[in-house]
Design a protein around this motif. Structure first.
Motif, PDB file in Angstrom:
ATOM      1  N   LEU A   1       0.831  -1.225  -0.104  1.00 41.82           N
ATOM      2  CA  LEU A   1       0.022  -0.079   0.112  1.00 41.82           C
ATOM      3  C   LEU A   1       1.109   1.320  -0.093  1.00 41.82           C
ATOM      4  CD1 LEU A   1      -2.827  -1.148   2.468  1.00 41.82           C
ATOM      5  CD2 LEU A   1      -3.172  -0.914   0.032  1.00 41.82           C
ATOM      6  N   ILE A   2       1.881   1.349   0.935  1.00 45.69           N
ATOM      7  CA  ILE A   2       2.739   2.477   0.880  1.00 45.69           C
ATOM      8  C   ILE A   2       3.676   2.573  -0.413  1.00 45.69           C
ATOM      9  CG2 ILE A   2       4.858   3.287   2.172  1.00 45.69           C
ATOM     10  CD1 ILE A   2       4.112   2.154   4.480  1.00 45.69           C
TER      11      ILE A   2
ATOM     12  N   PHE B   1      11.862   4.803   6.747  1.00 44.14           N
ATOM     13  CA  PHE B   1      11.941   5.539   5.695  1.00 44.14           C
ATOM     14  C   PHE B   1      12.639   5.146   4.633  1.00 44.14           C
ATOM     15  CE2 PHE B   1      13.867   9.616   3.916  1.00 44.14           C
ATOM     16  CZ  PHE B   1      13.000   9.784   2.952  1.00 44.14           C
ATOM     17  N   GLU B   2      14.099   4.740   5.136  1.00 43.78           N
ATOM     18  CA  GLU B   2      15.094   4.396   4.301  1.00 43.78           C
ATOM     19  C   GLU B   2      14.893   3.032   3.319  1.00 43.78           C
ATOM     20  OE1 GLU B   2      16.392   7.145   7.090  1.00 43.78           O
ATOM     21  OE2 GLU B   2      15.415   5.200   7.277  1.00 43.78           O
ATOM     22  N   ARG B   3      13.967   2.329   3.886  1.00 44.26           N
ATOM     23  CA  ARG B   3      13.596   0.992   3.229  1.00 44.26           C
ATOM     24  C   ARG B   3      12.575   1.271   2.280  1.00 44.26           C
ATOM     25  NH1 ARG B   3      14.482  -3.970   5.589  1.00 44.26           N
ATOM     26  NH2 ARG B   3      13.084  -4.919   3.932  1.00 44.26           N
TER      27      ARG B   3
ATOM     28  N   THR C   1      11.945   1.527  -2.836  1.00 48.05           N
ATOM     29  CA  THR C   1      10.896   1.163  -3.849  1.00 48.05           C
ATOM     30  C   THR C   1       9.978   2.628  -4.324  1.00 48.05           C
ATOM     31  OG1 THR C   1       9.572   0.166  -2.210  1.00 48.05           O
ATOM     32  CG2 THR C   1      11.049  -1.171  -3.415  1.00 48.05           C
ATOM     33  N   ASN C   2       9.623   3.581  -3.414  1.00 48.09           N
ATOM     34  CA  ASN C   2       9.056   4.519  -3.874  1.00 48.09           C
ATOM     35  C   ASN C   2       9.682   5.910  -3.408  1.00 48.09           C
ATOM     36  OD1 ASN C   2       7.055   6.485  -3.865  1.00 48.09           O
ATOM     37  ND2 ASN C   2       5.612   5.425  -2.480  1.00 48.09           N
TER      38      ASN C   2
ATOM     39  N   GLY D   1      11.058  14.881  -7.859  1.00 45.34           N
ATOM     40  CA  GLY D   1      10.740  13.331  -8.014  1.00 45.34           C
ATOM     41  C   GLY D   1      11.394  12.759  -6.628  1.00 45.34           C
ATOM     42  N   GLU D   2      11.752  13.580  -5.778  1.00 42.91           N
ATOM     43  CA  GLU D   2      12.286  12.920  -4.563  1.00 42.91           C
ATOM     44  C   GLU D   2      11.480  13.226  -3.121  1.00 42.91           C
ATOM     45  OE1 GLU D   2      16.346  14.032  -3.642  1.00 42.91           O
ATOM     46  OE2 GLU D   2      16.979  13.187  -5.906  1.00 42.91           O
TER      47      GLU D   2
END
Length: 412
Positions: A98-99, A121-123, A127-128, A207-208
């Motif tokens: 979902l995230i 947050f780092e993980r 992927t997002n 984009g970040e």
């Protein structure tokens, strides 16, 4: 009225934003509710037992369902609920998926909880990369500066105490007082909301995404800003001053025959108008009253003079003679708020369904008014897991997979 109804059908300003809400209690849910009010799709992730505020009342007498009471209803409207067991691998995988499809994730766990779940947050940004991650904790996240109190649990009363607000609130210097509503939660919620939206704006350009960290104590200190400059400039530590102000007079509460009213004369022009209204025009030229500086020095005399007028009149009578001439407002009870036409015309008392009860309830409305994309209360707070199937189907899960997860206890 026709135009107003037309506007409320428009999508909110945040329509299209997807938010995964891992918060509970007050600070986090109040933040995500603001996002939901303005059109964001907020998916509330709950444990299989639900947010800890669900069983907190008040409840309607005829509510036999008791899925949630007034507390939960007040800060979780416009959201969808999915119940997930984050202690299971399947549950964590669901939340991660979902995230990955979201713009924003918000959580208010104690520091380190999301890391232990593999949802740091780092993980997540692996992927997002556009993800905006918002966190609100009592003393902030170590990423922004590790507080010596980082591991302390905190609630509203702690933030009010350590943020300086109680230290300047109370009837006298020796009696600090807690502010009535949970501003130690709601003010940080507002700050977090601002930070999240600023980060979303930046993410759309760059984009970040980024980590947005809010400490409850920091936010209370920020809104108590004058205690910092007063101490820095003068070396004098501010203390509770009752219903007065250290820099302006009159500025505070004054006794009426049926309660209290507030009067604020920041400028001498307002004082001149007030002196005339209370039948004391000679005070305009009196050296003890003529300037704000003089009135501050003679504060008790000013208060006594004003209350000689206000204490013999009702709040309504005072509104008729003072209201609109100087900054003035009666101290309202909730009953008076419900009967005031201001709150009706401003849509600040909104009627919503209460599951399990035959009659609806009222909650506070949306205070931010926008002409083209107005926020609104679209629907009541969700029942626990009310949208689990809908959310998972939308995320790409097959019906049989959802049923399997439900049978194994990963979701409800």
């Amino acid at each position: 009225m026709e135009r107003k109804m037309e506007l409320t059908k428009q999508p909110g300003a945040l329509s299209g934003l997807r938010v995964v809400d891992l918060t509970q209690m007050l600070a986090g849910p109040f933040c995500t509710q603001i996002l939901a009010d303005h059109g964001a799709d907020v998916v509330k992730i709950e444990t299989l037992k639900g947010d800890g505020t669900r069983p907190i009342g008040p409840f309607r007498d005829d509510d036999t369902l008791r899925d949630f009471g007034g507390y939960f209803q007040s800060v979780n409207r416009n959201k969808r609920s999915i119940a997930v067991d984050l202690k299971t691998a399947h549950g964590c995988a669901v939340v991660r998926k979902l995230i990955d499809g979201a713009d924003i994730v918000v959580e208010n766990f104690r520091s380190g909880v999301m890391e232990r779940l593999g949802l740091s947050f780092e993980r997540l940004k692996e992927t997002n990369p556009r993800l905006v991650y918002g966190a609100v904790r009592g003393f902030g996240d170590p990423r922004s500066g590790e507080s010596p109190y980082a591991d302390w649990p905190a609630y509203d009363v702690v933030a009010q105490a350590m943020g300086g607000m109680m230290g300047i609130t109370g009837p006298d210097r020796n009696t600090p007082v807690k502010i009535g509503p949970g501003i130690g939660d709601t003010i940080p919620a507002l700050m977090l909301c601002i930070g999240i939206l600023a980060a979303v704006h930046r993410a759309r350009e760059s984009g970040e995404g980024q980590f947005v960290d809010v400490a409850m104590t920091d936010c209370i200190l920020a809104v108590c800003e004058r205690i910092v400059y007063q101490t820095s400039y003068t070396g004098v530590v501010p203390a509770p001053e009752g219903n007065r102000h250290p820099l302006y007079c009159p500025f505070g509460l004054f006794r009426a025959s049926d309660g209290y009213v507030s009067i604020a004369c920041v400028h001498d022009e307002f004082w001149r108008k007030l002196a005339t209204v209370i039948g004391r025009p000679e005070l305009i030229e009196d050296e003890a009253f003529a300037t704000n500086e003089a009135r501050v020095q003679n504060a008790q005399l000013v208060v006594t003079t004003i209350e000689a007028f206000t204490s013999t009149r009702t709040k309504e009578e005072l509104a008729q003679c003072i209201g609109g001439r100087v900054p003035f407002g009666p101290v309202y009870t909730a009953a008076e708020i419900f009967n005031d036409p201001h709150y009706e015309v401003r849509d600040m008392l909104v009627t919503v369904e209460q599951p399990g009860s035959a009659s609806p309830v009222q909650i506070a409305g949306v205070p931010i008014k926008m002409s083209a994309t107005p926020g609104r209360v679209r629907h009541r707070a969700p029942m626990l897991g009310e949208h689990t199937d809908e959310i998972l189907l939308g995320a790409g899960y097959a019906a049989r997979d959802i049923e399997t997860m439900r049978e194994t206890g990963a979701v409800r």
